[in-house]
Design a protein around this motif. Structure first.
Motif, short mmCIF file in Angstrom:
data_model
loop_
_atom_site.label_atom_id
_atom_site.label_comp_id
_atom_site.label_asym_id
_atom_site.label_seq_id
_atom_site.Cartn_x
_atom_site.Cartn_y
_atom_site.Cartn_z
N LYS A 111 30.55 -109.39 -25.51
CA LYS A 111 30.43 -107.95 -25.76
C LYS A 111 29.00 -107.48 -25.55
O LYS A 111 28.76 -106.40 -24.97
CB LYS A 111 30.88 -107.62 -27.19
N SER A 112 28.06 -108.27 -26.02
CA SER A 112 26.66 -107.90 -25.82
C SER A 112 26.29 -107.93 -24.34
O SER A 112 25.55 -107.06 -23.86
CB SER A 112 25.74 -108.84 -26.61
N ALA A 113 26.81 -108.91 -23.62
CA ALA A 113 26.55 -108.98 -22.18
C ALA A 113 27.14 -107.77 -21.46
O ALA A 113 26.54 -107.25 -20.51
CB ALA A 113 27.13 -110.27 -21.61
N ALA A 114 28.31 -107.31 -21.91
CA ALA A 114 28.94 -106.15 -21.29
C ALA A 114 28.10 -104.89 -21.45
O ALA A 114 28.18 -103.97 -20.63
CB ALA A 114 30.33 -105.93 -21.88
N LYS A 115 27.28 -104.86 -22.49
CA LYS A 115 26.38 -103.71 -22.69
C LYS A 115 25.15 -103.79 -21.80
O LYS A 115 24.39 -102.83 -21.72
CB LYS A 115 25.95 -103.66 -24.16
N HIS A 116 24.96 -104.94 -21.16
CA HIS A 116 23.78 -105.13 -20.32
C HIS A 116 24.20 -105.63 -18.94
O HIS A 116 23.62 -106.56 -18.39
CB HIS A 116 22.82 -106.11 -20.98
N ARG A 117 25.22 -104.98 -18.37
CA ARG A 117 25.74 -105.38 -17.08
C ARG A 117 24.68 -105.34 -15.98
O ARG A 117 24.73 -106.10 -15.01
CB ARG A 117 26.89 -104.46 -16.67
N ALA A 118 23.74 -104.43 -16.12
CA ALA A 118 22.76 -104.24 -15.07
C ALA A 118 21.81 -105.42 -14.93
O ALA A 118 21.22 -105.62 -13.86
CB ALA A 118 21.96 -102.97 -15.33
N THR A 119 21.65 -106.21 -15.98
CA THR A 119 20.69 -107.32 -15.93
C THR A 119 21.33 -108.69 -16.00
O THR A 119 20.89 -109.62 -15.33
CB THR A 119 19.66 -107.19 -17.07
N VAL A 120 22.38 -108.86 -16.81
CA VAL A 120 23.00 -110.18 -16.98
C VAL A 120 23.84 -110.51 -15.75
O VAL A 120 24.72 -109.74 -15.36
CB VAL A 120 23.87 -110.24 -18.25
N LYS A 121 23.56 -111.67 -15.14
CA LYS A 121 24.25 -112.04 -13.90
C LYS A 121 25.28 -113.15 -14.11
O LYS A 121 26.27 -113.23 -13.40
CB LYS A 121 23.23 -112.49 -12.87
N ARG A 122 25.01 -114.06 -15.05
CA ARG A 122 25.95 -115.17 -15.26
C ARG A 122 25.93 -115.60 -16.72
O ARG A 122 24.88 -115.59 -17.37
CB ARG A 122 25.61 -116.36 -14.38
N ILE A 123 27.11 -115.99 -17.21
CA ILE A 123 27.25 -116.57 -18.55
C ILE A 123 27.92 -117.92 -18.41
O ILE A 123 28.96 -118.05 -17.75
CB ILE A 123 28.08 -115.65 -19.47
N VAL A 124 27.32 -118.93 -19.02
CA VAL A 124 27.90 -120.27 -19.04
C VAL A 124 28.27 -120.59 -20.49
O VAL A 124 27.41 -120.54 -21.38
CB VAL A 124 26.92 -121.33 -18.51
N ILE A 125 29.52 -120.90 -20.73
CA ILE A 125 30.01 -121.18 -22.08
C ILE A 125 30.36 -122.66 -22.19
O ILE A 125 30.98 -123.24 -21.29
CB ILE A 125 31.23 -120.31 -22.42
N THR A 126 29.96 -123.25 -23.30
CA THR A 126 30.31 -124.65 -23.58
C THR A 126 31.62 -124.70 -24.35
O THR A 126 31.71 -124.19 -25.47
CB THR A 126 29.20 -125.32 -24.41
N SER A 127 32.62 -125.30 -23.76
CA SER A 127 33.90 -125.53 -24.44
C SER A 127 33.97 -126.99 -24.84
O SER A 127 32.96 -127.58 -25.24
CB SER A 127 35.06 -125.11 -23.53
N SER A 128 35.11 -127.62 -24.73
CA SER A 128 35.29 -129.01 -25.13
C SER A 128 36.58 -129.54 -24.53
O SER A 128 37.55 -128.79 -24.33
CB SER A 128 35.33 -129.14 -26.65
N CYS A 129 36.60 -130.84 -24.26
CA CYS A 129 37.86 -131.46 -23.82
C CYS A 129 38.92 -131.40 -24.90
O CYS A 129 40.10 -131.64 -24.62
CB CYS A 129 37.62 -132.89 -23.37
#
Length: 351
Positions: A111-129
């Motif tokens: 949600k925070s990234a969506a408020k900063h679409r102009a600057t944030v280019k990629r999000i990497v999320i750590t999940s798990s097997c």
């Protein structure tokens, strides 16, 4: 999306086992890094450890990632986000103790990234097997799991049994639900961006199995570190056995340094866009690790010279094909990972 080879990167849970290695990899590549910690006290060690990098490392406090807008200030002005923070508790008594922070923390970052679409280019999320594997039933043939698999069984168990579900199923369900929430948010965000004709970020999810390797995060005493590194210590150094099957059966792992490096590769590799990628270093048995550890230090008990690794059974394996193909990642050997962990523990006086 073009490669992100410079700029400011936000790393959540910066004082954690994996995240500290992520900070090192990023700083060594001359990125500017903003890390989140839950209190200023938790960040003091990191500032001292990485002091050679000067103002390249900034730490900000996010006390509660489940609060609406928790990451708004932290995301402002960053080019990318590596969301590493997540609850790890294999002894939970209530599913919501894991599911609520896991899901809300992940969605709040997005949600925070969506408020900063102009600057944030990629999000990497750590999940798990844990979000991938459906534990096989007794007698089932061995199986290789890949990125198309989901552990919906754990989610069903938790929904049906609630607090009566096993703590391990609670943990697995939290990983499934947090990752699914991320993908659902991403697809909705893509649609909204397309309709509005505005730029935005893309998403990569990395999926590791059991993580071990040396520590660089703060762990001054045995009582102050936990997670998979503590499980490794208890099993290998303290000889806490889970029974013969636990010692002889095969499992999957990745070295913490290799996984941290995969986070950076996922950031800088254009073709990782929109991908779910398993990061798997190899297979092991606990007796195999104990034997390697004993060769590294005679302070490690429990060696079994008669142990025959060829008799090990590997009920579950994970495909590493996608990580190698897209990220080009190479992994340390099990021997190197175990040796380095033993040397780290010995240097800390923990053997």
């Amino acid at each position: 999306m073009p490669s992100i080879t410079s700029g400011r990167v936000l790393v959540t849970g910066a004082n954690g086992y994996v995240a500290a290695w992520v900070l090192k990899d990023l700083l060594d590549r001359s990125f500017t890094v903003r890390g989140t910690v839950r209190s200023a006290t938790k960040g003091a060690y990191l500032k001292e450890f990485f002091k050679a990098h000067g103002d390249k490392l900034e730490l900000v406090v996010v006390e509660d990632m489940t609060q609406d807008g928790a990451f708004d200030a932290a995301v402002e002005g960053v080019d990318a986000i590596l969301h590493v923070a997540a609850p790890v508790n294999l002894n939970a008594s209530d599913p919501d103790d894991l599911i609520v922070p896991g899901v809300k923390g992940t969605v709040n970052v997005l949600k925070s990234a969506a408020k900063h679409r102009a600057t944030v280019k990629r999000i990497v999320i750590t999940s798990s097997c844990a979000a991938v594997v459906t534990p096989p039933l007794p007698g089932a043939p061995p199986r290789v799991f890949d990125e198309n698999d989901w552990n919906d069984v754990a989610v069903r168990e938790v929904r049906e049994k609630g607090p009566s579900a096993s703590p391990l199923d609670m943990y697995r369900a939290s990983k499934v639900l947090a990752e699914r929430a991320a993908w659902e948010f991403y697809e909705k965000e893509k649609l909204e961006r397309t309709e509005a004709e505005t730029p935005g970020w893309d998403l990569v999810v990395l999926v590791p199995p059991f993580i071990f390797g040396p520590l660089i995060n703060e762990a001054p005493t045995l009582e102050l570190f936990g997670g998979t590194a503590r499980q490794w210590y208890d099993r290998v150094v303290k000889s806490v056995s889970g029974g013969d099957g636990w010692m002889k059966n095969g499992y999957e792992y990745v070295d913490v340094r290799d996984f941290a490096h995969s986070e950076v590769l996922a950031l800088i590799t254009p073709d990782a866009r929109g991908e779910r990628i398993i990061i798997r270093g190899g297979s092991y048995t606990w007796q195999q690790i104990i034997n390697i550890a004993h060769r590294s230090s005679n302070k490690i008990p429990g060696e079994d010279s008669s142990y025959d690794l060829t008799q090990a059974v590997y009920p579950v394996r994970y495909s590493a094909e996608k990580g190698r193909r897209i990220l080009g990642i190479e992994y340390r050997s099990l021997e190197d990972s175990v040796k380095d962990m033993v040397e780290d523990f010995d240097a800390r006086g923990w053997l």
